[in-house]
Write an enzyme that holds these catalytic residues in place. Structure first.
Site, short mmCIF file in Angstrom:
data_model
loop_
_atom_site.label_atom_id
_atom_site.label_comp_id
_atom_site.label_asym_id
_atom_site.label_seq_id
_atom_site.Cartn_x
_atom_site.Cartn_y
_atom_site.Cartn_z
N TYR A 11 54.09 69.95 50.60
CA TYR A 11 54.11 69.69 49.14
C TYR A 11 53.72 70.95 48.35
O TYR A 11 54.51 71.48 47.56
CB TYR A 11 53.16 68.51 48.86
CG TYR A 11 52.89 68.21 47.42
CD1 TYR A 11 53.91 68.22 46.46
CD2 TYR A 11 51.59 67.87 47.01
CE1 TYR A 11 53.64 67.90 45.14
CE2 TYR A 11 51.32 67.56 45.69
CZ TYR A 11 52.34 67.59 44.75
OH TYR A 11 52.07 67.29 43.45
N ASP A 31 56.52 76.92 59.60
CA ASP A 31 56.12 75.50 59.47
C ASP A 31 56.62 74.78 60.73
O ASP A 31 57.72 75.05 61.20
CB ASP A 31 56.78 74.90 58.21
CG ASP A 31 56.13 73.60 57.78
OD1 ASP A 31 55.62 73.53 56.66
OD2 ASP A 31 56.13 72.62 58.58
N ASN A 32 55.80 73.85 61.23
CA ASN A 32 56.25 73.11 62.43
C ASN A 32 57.03 71.84 62.08
O ASN A 32 57.49 71.13 62.98
CB ASN A 32 55.06 72.77 63.34
CG ASN A 32 54.04 71.87 62.67
OD1 ASN A 32 54.29 71.30 61.61
ND2 ASN A 32 52.88 71.74 63.30
N ASP A 51 54.60 76.62 65.45
CA ASP A 51 53.30 75.97 65.36
C ASP A 51 52.20 77.02 65.44
O ASP A 51 52.23 77.89 66.31
CB ASP A 51 53.18 74.99 66.53
CG ASP A 51 52.12 73.96 66.27
OD1 ASP A 51 50.98 74.36 65.94
OD2 ASP A 51 52.43 72.76 66.40
N PHE A 73 48.85 77.33 54.03
CA PHE A 73 48.81 75.92 53.58
C PHE A 73 48.87 74.95 54.75
O PHE A 73 48.50 73.79 54.60
CB PHE A 73 50.00 75.63 52.65
CG PHE A 73 49.99 76.47 51.41
CD1 PHE A 73 49.29 76.08 50.29
CD2 PHE A 73 50.68 77.68 51.37
CE1 PHE A 73 49.26 76.86 49.15
CE2 PHE A 73 50.67 78.47 50.24
CZ PHE A 73 49.95 78.06 49.12
N TYR A 141 37.39 67.20 57.44
CA TYR A 141 38.40 67.99 56.71
C TYR A 141 37.73 69.09 55.88
O TYR A 141 38.05 70.28 56.00
CB TYR A 141 39.24 67.08 55.81
CG TYR A 141 40.09 67.83 54.82
CD1 TYR A 141 41.03 68.76 55.26
CD2 TYR A 141 39.95 67.63 53.45
CE1 TYR A 141 41.81 69.46 54.34
CE2 TYR A 141 40.73 68.32 52.54
CZ TYR A 141 41.65 69.24 52.99
OH TYR A 141 42.41 69.94 52.09
N ASP A 281 34.60 57.95 48.91
CA ASP A 281 35.06 58.35 47.58
C ASP A 281 33.89 58.55 46.63
O ASP A 281 33.20 57.59 46.29
CB ASP A 281 35.96 57.25 46.97
CG ASP A 281 37.43 57.44 47.29
OD1 ASP A 281 37.81 58.58 47.65
OD2 ASP A 281 38.18 56.46 47.18
N1 UDP Z 1 43.08 55.34 44.98
C1 UDP Z 1 43.21 53.98 44.72
N2 UDP Z 1 44.20 53.30 45.37
C2 UDP Z 1 45.07 53.89 46.25
C3 UDP Z 1 44.92 55.29 46.48
C4 UDP Z 1 43.92 55.98 45.83
O1 UDP Z 1 42.46 53.38 43.95
O2 UDP Z 1 45.93 53.20 46.82
C5 UDP Z 1 42.02 56.09 44.28
C6 UDP Z 1 41.03 56.78 45.22
O3 UDP Z 1 39.97 55.90 45.54
C7 UDP Z 1 40.59 57.98 44.38
C8 UDP Z 1 41.80 58.28 43.49
O4 UDP Z 1 42.63 57.13 43.56
O5 UDP Z 1 39.52 57.61 43.55
C9 UDP Z 1 42.58 59.47 43.99
O6 UDP Z 1 42.84 59.28 45.36
P1 UDP Z 1 43.79 60.23 46.19
O7 UDP Z 1 43.86 59.68 47.59
O8 UDP Z 1 45.08 60.38 45.46
O9 UDP Z 1 43.08 61.64 46.16
P2 UDP Z 1 41.59 62.08 46.59
O10 UDP Z 1 40.77 61.98 45.34
O11 UDP Z 1 41.15 61.16 47.67
O12 UDP Z 1 41.77 63.48 47.05
#
Ligand code: UDP
Length: 324
Positions: A11, A31-32, A51, A73, A141, A281
């Protein structure tokens, strides 16, 4: 000037390759194709399928093409997956990155740009999060990127490899020809737009009891073209030394706001249902990008959520099943 882009079928890497070509650079993509898409790679690049785990393969590419700089990336990028499969991150991301750095040092590449992450900041003391914030990786990660950032600092000291570490917040949006297509898709904006396209029935909001204005998580969505421009500016600035920047739009938008904007843009009701929180989160993540603004004159051109989600929607309409 020739630039080697690893993950150039992915992306962000593919959009950076597009911007590099537009800025007059020659581009080699390595890119693989495990997660990337051959169709995402701009036609004008030299494409090498390979790879980074294969040290000889990446060494041969660096030796043959002698790029002036490398932009890295290619990586596993999912926080949740890294909690389930830590070795994909603590081993593969780290070893593959180091294989690339070793090839850079062996064959005389002097500049290296690393795609890094906001997941370095799991326990921010201040919002927005600037570069002075303490690094507390939020997952294997984030830890893998932390190790690569730290490795680059040592390679600058010991080998003179100049680095740029760009820590993205939530990359989003699309160019006319390139957008987000992951399998499985886990990111909010593409999932919401899949609902608008009738590919999914509804979007699940991961928790609405956070300490935020509407109870849903707040994130800093930055347009992928703005990210790409930051790479090109950083590349130019490496002549004067290594650099590290946090990169975001500087504005926070909640999950509910994203869904509302997508409803407006698509005209689809986009049914949403509140589910449990997603582990790991944080409530709010917003970038402090003053440093790159001040030092490199970078500024987000796509600041509004309408603009960001709108560009992703345009791409989705033109690519209903993604690239394939
Ligand atoms: N999120 C959500 N429902 C989904 C996917 C993501 O509510 O199906 C929320 C997630 O909890 C976060 C925000 O959307 O608060 C962004 O999530 P994303 O996975 O896009 O990116 P991240 O912040 O994890 O890098």
């Amino acid at each position: 000037m020739k630039i080697l882009v690893t993950g150039g079928a992915g992306y962000i890497g593919s959009v950076v390759a597009e911007e590099l070509l537009a800025a007059g650079y020659e581009v080699v993509v390595f890119d693989n194709l495990f997660q990337g898409h051959r169709q995402a790679v701009p036609e004008a690049v030299v494409f090498v399928e390979g790879d980074l785990a294969d040290r000889r393969a990446i060494g041969a590419v660096v030796k043959e093409h002698k790029p002036e700089a490398i932009m890295h990336f290619a990586s596993h990028t999912l926080v949740g997956e890294s909690m389930q499969q830590p070795f994909l991150y603590l081993r593969d991301n780290v070893v593959n990155g180091l294989n690339l750095m070793a090839a850079a040092c062996e064959f005389g590449v002097e500049k290296f740009i690393l795609s890094s992450t906001a997941n370095l900041f799991d326990d921010p003391k201040r919002m927005p999060i600037d570069e002075s914030e303490e690094i507390v990786p939020g997952s294997p990660y984030g830890e893998s990127k932390n190790i690569l950032e730290r490795s680059l600092r040592w390679l600058d000291k010991t080998k003179g490899l100049r680095y740029g570490c760009l820590r993205y917040f939530n990359a989003a949006g699309a160019t006319k020809e390139r957008g987000e297509d992951h399998d499985p898709e886990t990111h909010l904006i593409p999932l919401v737009l899949q609902v608008a396209q009738g590919i999914r029935n509804k979007i699940i909001i991961f928790g609405d009891d956070y300490d935020t204005p509407d109870g849903t998580c707040v994130r800093d969505y930055i347009h992928v073209s703005d990210l790409a421009r930051a790479h090109i500016l950083a590349l130019g600035a490496l002549d004067t030394g290594s650099l590290t920047y946090n990169l975001g739009n500087g504005q926070g938008f909640s999950v509910k706001e994203v869904i509302e904007v997508a409803r407006k843009i698509s005209g689809h009701p986009i049914p949403a249902e509140v589910g449990p929180r997603r582990p790991g989160d944080p409530a709010t993540l917003v970038a402090g990008s003053e440093k790159i603004k001040k030092e490199l004159g970078w500024k987000a051109r796509h600041e509004s959520l309408e603009d960001i989600v709108g560009s992703a929607w345009e791409w989705c309409k033109g690519h209903p099943g993604g690239y394939d």
